[in-house]
Each structure stands twice: as C-alpha cells, then as structure tokens.
Scaffold this motif. Structure first.
Motif, PDB file in Angstrom:
ATOM      1  N   PHE A   5     -59.801  22.071  30.210  1.00 47.12           N
ATOM      2  CA  PHE A   5     -59.906  20.647  29.908  1.00 47.12           C
ATOM      3  C   PHE A   5     -61.103  20.011  30.611  1.00 47.12           C
ATOM      4  N   THR A   6     -61.416  20.468  31.813  1.00 46.56           N
ATOM      5  CA  THR A   6     -62.590  19.949  32.519  1.00 46.56           C
ATOM      6  C   THR A   6     -63.867  20.311  31.783  1.00 46.56           C
ATOM      7  N   GLU A   7     -63.986  21.564  31.370  1.00 48.94           N
ATOM      8  CA  GLU A   7     -65.155  21.997  30.606  1.00 48.94           C
ATOM      9  C   GLU A   7     -65.256  21.233  29.287  1.00 48.94           C
ATOM     10  N   SER A   8     -64.136  21.006  28.640  1.00 50.06           N
ATOM     11  CA  SER A   8     -64.142  20.275  27.368  1.00 50.06           C
ATOM     12  C   SER A   8     -64.561  18.825  27.576  1.00 50.06           C
ATOM     13  N   GLY A   9     -64.080  18.214  28.639  1.00 50.52           N
ATOM     14  CA  GLY A   9     -64.467  16.833  28.937  1.00 50.52           C
ATOM     15  C   GLY A   9     -65.947  16.695  29.238  1.00 50.52           C
ATOM     16  N   MET A  10     -66.491  17.633  30.008  1.00 56.28           N
ATOM     17  CA  MET A  10     -67.917  17.599  30.316  1.00 56.28           C
ATOM     18  C   MET A  10     -68.746  17.837  29.056  1.00 56.28           C
ATOM     19  N   LEU A  11     -68.306  18.751  28.211  1.00 60.73           N
ATOM     20  CA  LEU A  11     -69.021  19.004  26.958  1.00 60.73           C
ATOM     21  C   LEU A  11     -68.943  17.793  26.038  1.00 60.73           C
ATOM     22  N   LEU A  12     -67.794  17.113  26.002  1.00 58.43           N
ATOM     23  CA  LEU A  12     -67.657  15.903  25.197  1.00 58.43           C
ATOM     24  C   LEU A  12     -68.646  14.841  25.662  1.00 58.43           C
ATOM     25  N   LEU A  13     -68.771  14.668  26.951  1.00 55.43           N
ATOM     26  CA  LEU A  13     -69.716  13.697  27.493  1.00 55.43           C
ATOM     27  C   LEU A  13     -71.154  14.077  27.144  1.00 55.43           C
ATOM     28  N   THR A  48     -63.160  24.120  22.240  1.00 53.14           N
ATOM     29  CA  THR A  48     -61.887  24.259  22.951  1.00 53.14           C
ATOM     30  C   THR A  48     -60.961  25.244  22.239  1.00 53.14           C
ATOM     31  N   LEU A  49     -60.936  25.197  20.926  1.00 51.49           N
ATOM     32  CA  LEU A  49     -60.111  26.128  20.162  1.00 51.49           C
ATOM     33  C   LEU A  49     -60.570  27.570  20.380  1.00 51.49           C
ATOM     34  N   LEU A  50     -61.863  27.794  20.349  1.00 47.43           N
ATOM     35  CA  LEU A  50     -62.398  29.135  20.584  1.00 47.43           C
ATOM     36  C   LEU A  50     -62.051  29.637  21.991  1.00 47.43           C
ATOM     37  N   LYS A  51     -62.201  28.771  22.980  1.00 40.53           N
ATOM     38  CA  LYS A  51     -61.865  29.165  24.351  1.00 40.53           C
ATOM     39  C   LYS A  51     -60.359  29.384  24.511  1.00 40.53           C
ATOM     40  N   ALA A  52     -59.550  28.552  23.882  1.00 47.54           N
ATOM     41  CA  ALA A  52     -58.099  28.729  23.963  1.00 47.54           C
ATOM     42  C   ALA A  52     -57.670  30.034  23.312  1.00 47.54           C
ATOM     43  N   ILE A  53     -58.293  30.408  22.203  1.00 52.35           N
ATOM     44  CA  ILE A  53     -57.989  31.694  21.567  1.00 52.35           C
ATOM     45  C   ILE A  53     -58.357  32.839  22.495  1.00 52.35           C
ATOM     46  N   TYR A  54     -59.515  32.721  23.135  1.00 54.17           N
ATOM     47  CA  TYR A  54     -59.937  33.757  24.088  1.00 54.17           C
ATOM     48  C   TYR A  54     -58.943  33.876  25.240  1.00 54.17           C
ATOM     49  N   ILE A  55     -58.539  32.728  25.790  1.00 55.55           N
ATOM     50  CA  ILE A  55     -57.670  32.740  26.970  1.00 55.55           C
ATOM     51  C   ILE A  55     -56.242  33.111  26.609  1.00 55.55           C
ATOM     52  N   LEU A  56     -55.654  32.391  25.660  1.00 57.88           N
ATOM     53  CA  LEU A  56     -54.239  32.577  25.347  1.00 57.88           C
ATOM     54  C   LEU A  56     -53.988  33.726  24.375  1.00 57.88           C
ATOM     55  N   GLY A  57     -54.891  33.921  23.429  1.00 59.82           N
ATOM     56  CA  GLY A  57     -54.685  34.969  22.423  1.00 59.82           C
ATOM     57  C   GLY A  57     -55.063  36.353  22.902  1.00 59.82           C
ATOM     58  N   PHE A  58     -56.224  36.459  23.549  1.00 59.18           N
ATOM     59  CA  PHE A  58     -56.716  37.766  23.970  1.00 59.18           C
ATOM     60  C   PHE A  58     -56.556  38.028  25.458  1.00 59.18           C
ATOM     61  N   GLY A  59     -56.159  37.020  26.224  1.00 59.47           N
ATOM     62  CA  GLY A  59     -55.938  37.206  27.656  1.00 59.47           C
ATOM     63  C   GLY A  59     -57.221  37.372  28.462  1.00 59.47           C
ATOM     64  N   VAL A  60     -58.325  36.867  27.943  1.00 63.70           N
ATOM     65  CA  VAL A  60     -59.608  36.970  28.636  1.00 63.70           C
ATOM     66  C   VAL A  60     -59.725  35.807  29.610  1.00 63.70           C
ATOM     67  N   SER A  61     -59.977  36.111  30.870  1.00 63.78           N
ATOM     68  CA  SER A  61     -60.136  35.087  31.890  1.00 63.78           C
ATOM     69  C   SER A  61     -61.564  34.569  31.841  1.00 63.78           C
ATOM     70  N   LEU A  62     -61.739  33.328  31.376  1.00 63.95           N
ATOM     71  CA  LEU A  62     -63.081  32.771  31.234  1.00 63.95           C
ATOM     72  C   LEU A  62     -63.576  32.064  32.485  1.00 63.95           C
TER      73      LEU A  62
END
Length: 192
Positions: A5-13, A48-62
């Motif tokens: 969420f922090t990365e998403s907020g900074m990218l939104l800004l 955010t969707l791409l990162k969430a898929i990476y984290i939650l779907g594939f278990g990749v620690s970003l």
C-alpha cells in the motif's frame, strides 16, 4: 501488505503529478482533476494487482528478502517496473530537447523534477539489473535508491514546486517589517 500500500500510494502521487503537469493549460477545474485521477487510478490499480498476484498468488517476496538469496522472479518484476518508469522519465527528458518541446509544460521546475526522477530511477534500475544477476552491490544500490525515494520524494516536491510559492514578495516584506519593528523596540516587554 503495508509495503504494497505504501508503494501504491507513492506511485499514485508520482503518476498524478506527472499526469497533472503534462495536461498543461488545456483544461480547467474539475475536468483536469478527474482526468488526472482516472489515469493515475488505472495505472496504480494495474500495478497493485500485478504485485498482489506476485505476492499472494505466487508467494514471491517483493519487499523483504528473508533468506539473503537472489529471487529472480522478484527482480524480474522490479526490473520491468523500474524500466518502465525510467523509460517514461527518459522520454519526457529527451522530448524536452526535441521538436515536440512546445507540448511539454514550460516550467523549469518540471524539468528539474523529471531530471531528478530520471536519475533516481536509473540508479534503481541499475541496482535491479545487478541484483537480478546475483551481485550483492545491486541489492545495496536498489535499497539505497528505495530509501532515497521514500525519504526524499516529498522534500523534493516541496523544494522544486512549492518553495518559491511560499517565498512570495509579500511574505518577505512582512519579515522585513517585523525585523525593523523589532530593531526599533516595538516588541520589548518593558512598557512600564
């Protein structure tokens, strides 16, 4: 989740600022804000969707490297992300030196911002490329760029865009008048 969420907020800004400044004087009021937030929202939602898929779907620690090993899936995403940001800032930077210059904002502060962000994203991209190949220096460089981004982005925005606004001539005159009145003794406590 907090890092996501922090990365998403900074990218939104960041995307909102670019989208707003690139619109220039072509539209006014709510139309500009609506278009800015629509563009920013779509880009950040996809990221955010791409990162969430990476984290939650594939278990990749970003965002945290628990094992100290090079996780290639992690670095592929970060390379793609930083390459895209570097390409956008590089395109705007080099567009300033081309025949399409008049389509960009005429404010010099905009080019200072683009130059600073191009340098930071290039440094981060280099760190990602090195870390993806297993170099420990790359992880250090990527983390340094990440720390600089998170700690210096808002002060950079203030210095580049807002510092001149808050140092208007009226504010300087008020400071001068106050110092003259203080020197003349108007604010002394000895009114006996």
């Amino acid at each position: 989740m907090l890092s996501l969420f922090t990365e998403s907020g900074m990218l939104l800004l960041e995307v909102s600022l670019l989208a707003f400044l690139l619109q220039g004087n072509h539209a006014g009021g709510l139309e500009v804000l609506a278009r800015t937030f629509a563009v920013s929202g779509v880009i950040v939602a996809a990221d955010t969707l791409l990162k969430a898929i990476y984290i939650l779907g594939f278990g990749v620690s970003l965002f945290a490297d628990n094992h100290g090993t090079a996780n290639h899936a992690r670095w592929v995403l970060w390379i793609f992300h930083k390459l895209l940001l570097t390409a956008v800032y590089g395109f705007i930077f080099f567009m300033h030196h081309s025949k399409w210059r008049e389509r960009l904002p005429a404010r010099p502060a905009f080019y200072n911002y683009v130059s600073a962000m191009l340098l930071l994203n290039t440094m981060s991209l280099l760190g990602c490329l090195l870390a993806g190949n297993g170099a420990g220096f790359g992880i250090w460089l990527f983390n340094l760029a990440l720390i600089c981004y998170h700690s210096l982005y808002l002060p950079l925005l203030y210095v580049i865009f807002l510092a001149d606004f808050f140092q208007e001539e009226d504010l300087r005159l008020e400071n001068i008048y106050y110092s003259e009145m203080k020197d003349a003794g108007f604010f002394d406590d000895d009114w006996d």
